[in-house]
Design a protein around this motif. Structure first.
Motif, short mmCIF file in Angstrom:
data_model
loop_
_atom_site.label_atom_id
_atom_site.label_comp_id
_atom_site.label_asym_id
_atom_site.label_seq_id
_atom_site.Cartn_x
_atom_site.Cartn_y
_atom_site.Cartn_z
N ALA A 172 -1.53 -50.80 -12.20
CA ALA A 172 -0.81 -50.81 -10.92
C ALA A 172 -1.67 -50.32 -9.77
O ALA A 172 -1.49 -50.75 -8.63
N PHE A 173 -2.63 -49.40 -10.04
CA PHE A 173 -3.42 -48.85 -8.93
C PHE A 173 -4.93 -48.90 -9.16
O PHE A 173 -5.69 -48.42 -8.31
N VAL A 215 7.28 -49.51 -4.27
CA VAL A 215 6.17 -50.07 -3.48
C VAL A 215 6.70 -50.74 -2.21
O VAL A 215 6.21 -50.49 -1.10
N VAL A 223 5.57 -43.77 -4.06
CA VAL A 223 4.63 -44.55 -4.89
C VAL A 223 3.97 -43.66 -5.94
O VAL A 223 3.81 -44.06 -7.10
N GLN A 264 -2.30 -55.21 -4.84
CA GLN A 264 -3.43 -55.96 -5.41
C GLN A 264 -4.19 -56.77 -4.36
O GLN A 264 -4.84 -57.77 -4.67
N SER A 271 3.89 -43.89 -10.20
CA SER A 271 2.71 -43.86 -11.06
C SER A 271 2.75 -42.71 -12.06
O SER A 271 2.22 -42.82 -13.17
N TYR A 290 -1.87 -51.14 -4.33
CA TYR A 290 -0.74 -51.40 -5.22
C TYR A 290 -0.30 -52.86 -5.16
O TYR A 290 0.20 -53.40 -6.15
#
Length: 538
Positions: free
Chosen positions: A515-516, A353, A339, A385, A343, A383
């Motif tokens: 994304a994070f 992911v 992961v 959400q 990023s 990640y």
């Protein structure tokens, strides 16, 4: 209060001259004179140890300097050093069991290390004596091992025995909650309270890499507790700290708790001093195949982010898992790595992911209380959400080991990404207060907290503390914070780096941060700062 993290040699029992005399006797014996290979091997490691160069006694250096191997020698392919080391141990044992051997020193090369130990030995023994060779334990290669030996009671009249004895028991109990370190049961170390030994001998007997020892003394007004960390391979003191408190008999247990918790916080955990100290000697050019080395590669990557280090770490973890599919911690580390690579723009697996989520679920099935796996599960929820699930999982992770400041800081960073800024600030502050040694992304967590508050000066202070050269985060945080402070000219060097070295990432900056980072206003604000500074986002 004093704190020293410099290596200090333990005073040897035997002089250099005495050891060299014993070495000459061994090498001139019929047994060794017939083997130039083993003689050169023994001579090299003894002389290097006497010169204090024990950290360099590795397979490669022995092969090249003692066995005449070429500089491209690869110990991962050629096991010649390990083979000769076994022959050397057997020949030394045979030498010392011969009735005619007369010596005051015994040179041993204990299994699991190439650093020789020099022990006191009888001058002579009857020919009828049957020599019993002490069994030595093999150092584990699955994780670091630690033992806490009984503290020395230096108090007048040997009082406060309950207080002194409690340190060994409590330190052993708390260190056993750290999954990155294996701890020997305290009852196995009690014999050393009345039978002190060379640290290297104790390490061999117990099969441990590190030992914690200490002492307690008092005056009529104060009590002092000294704690030290010793490396058993070479007998070096690598950390020490002295705690002092006003003497209060009614408060001794609280004093003990405070000291024990501080020691565990500083030394234990994934970013604690023990793992940090050991990882300094990892060979950057080699990838080993066992879990011990793979875990250190992962640590090395977190402290030295680069694509090259990432690729070596990934290979080491993938190899370790191929050899041990049930290595839960390794599965979680690899999941995190996939992961992070996504990023950072490094090459990674397809759908990182979901791939990481499967690895993490497998790790949790193998070990439901694996701290790395539970931590990664919470991070993956960010990640995905899923803020509520992420916060729940991350808070649960903290309960698995409340004394790990590494876990505390890691969860603090994750919560900052999840948008829980107040809680993140508390955890990050507590972590760095107890142990300032941390990976750069702890400071990134602080940056997110203060940038979200609009405190750009404080955000810039933490951006300046980020030390990594192969990641876009440092120039981005610097440029964004400077621009919000009106320091456009000062931001131009950071802008140049972003535009020239991270142009592709800048073109996709919103989805990369989105994304994070679950607080979308924070994402927009960081991008706004980058635009003000002049970063090309098109």
């Amino acid at each position: 209060m004093s704190n020293s993290q410099t290596e200090k040699k333990v005073i040897p029992k035997h002089s250099k001259k005495e050891v060299l005399r014993e070495l000459d006797s061994i090498l001139s014996s019929d047994m060794f004179s017939r083997s130039s290979v083993l003689s050169n091997f023994l001579k090299f490691i003894v002389e290097e140890t006497l010169e204090g160069n024990t950290e360099g006694l590795k397979e490669y250096t022995i092969a090249v300097n003692a066995l005449g191997k070429p500089e491209d020698f690869n110990p991962q392919i050629d096991a010649i050093v390990r083979i000769h080391a076994g022959r050397l141990r057997r020949l030394l044992n045979e030498y010392y069991t011969k009735p005619e051997t007369i010596s005051t020193i015994k040179i041993e090369v204990i299994k699991g290390t190439y650093v020789p130990v020099f022990r006191t030995y009888p001058i002579s023994k009857p020919k009828t004596e049957i020599k019993t060779v002490r069994n030595t334990k093999v150092f584990t290669r699955s994780k670091l091992t630690l033992a806490v030996i009984p503290f020395r009671n230096l108090c007048p009249d040997n009082d406060y025995k309950f207080f002194v004895d409690g340190f060994g028991e409590e330190l052993t109990r708390l260190f056993s909650t750290f999954e990155d370190i294996a701890v020997i049961a305290h009852h196995s170390t009690r014999k050393y309270a009345t039978n002190p030994e060379d640290i290297r001998v104790i390490g061999s007997d117990l099969g441990v890499h590190y030992i914690i020892s200490g002492s307690v003394k008092r005056s009529s007004e104060k009590i002092w507790v000294n704690v030290e960390l010793l490396k058993t391979m070479n007998g070096m003191q690598v950390w020490s700290k002295t705690y002092n408190y006003p003497l209060n008999i009614d408060n001794l247990i609280n004093i003990q708790d405070q000291i024990v918790e501080n020691v565990c916080s500083v030394l234990g955990g994934y970013y604690g001093f023990i793992i940090h100290e050991n990882s300094r000697f990892i060979e950057p050019l080699a990838s080993n195949l066992n879990s011990f080395d793979a875990a250190f590669w992962n640590y090395y990557f977190h402290m030295n982010y680069s694509e090259d280090t990432y690729l070596k770490t990934r290979k080491a973890l993938e190899n370790a898992i191929s050899h041990d599919p049930n290595y839960a911690t390794g599965l979680a580390m690899l999941a995190e790595l996939y992961v992070l690579a996504h990023s950072l723009g490094y090459p990674t697996v397809e759908d990182p992911v979901q791939t990481s989520f499967k690895l993490t679920k497998k790790a949790l099935k193998i070990d439901p209380r694996c701290q790395h796996a539970n931590h990664e599960y919470g991070w993956l929820q960010v990640y995905l959400q899923n803020k509520e699930e992420a916060v729940k999982a991350l808070e649960y992770t903290l309960t698995l080991n409340p004394y790990s400041v590494s876990l505390m800081g890691g969860v603090g960073f994750n919560l900052a990404c999840a948008g829980e800024f107040a809680r993140a600030e508390v955890l990050l502050t507590q972590s760095l207060t107890l142990n300032p040694h941390c990976p750069w992304w702890f400071y990134f967590g602080f940056f997110l907290v203060y940038y979200q508050k609009g405190n750009y000066q404080k955000a810039l202070e933490y951006a300046n503390k980020i030390e990594t050269v192969d990641v876009f985060v440092k120039p981005l945080t610097n440029a964004s914070a400077k621009a919000q402070l009106g320091l456009i000219k000062e931001a131009q060097e950071d802008v140049k780096i972003l535009n020239e070295e991270f142009s592709e990432t800048m073109k996709n900056l919103y989805p990369t941060l989105d994304a994070f980072l679950l607080d979308k206003s924070l994402v927009k604000n960081i991008i706004q700062g980058a635009k003000k500074a002049g970063v090309n986002l098109d």
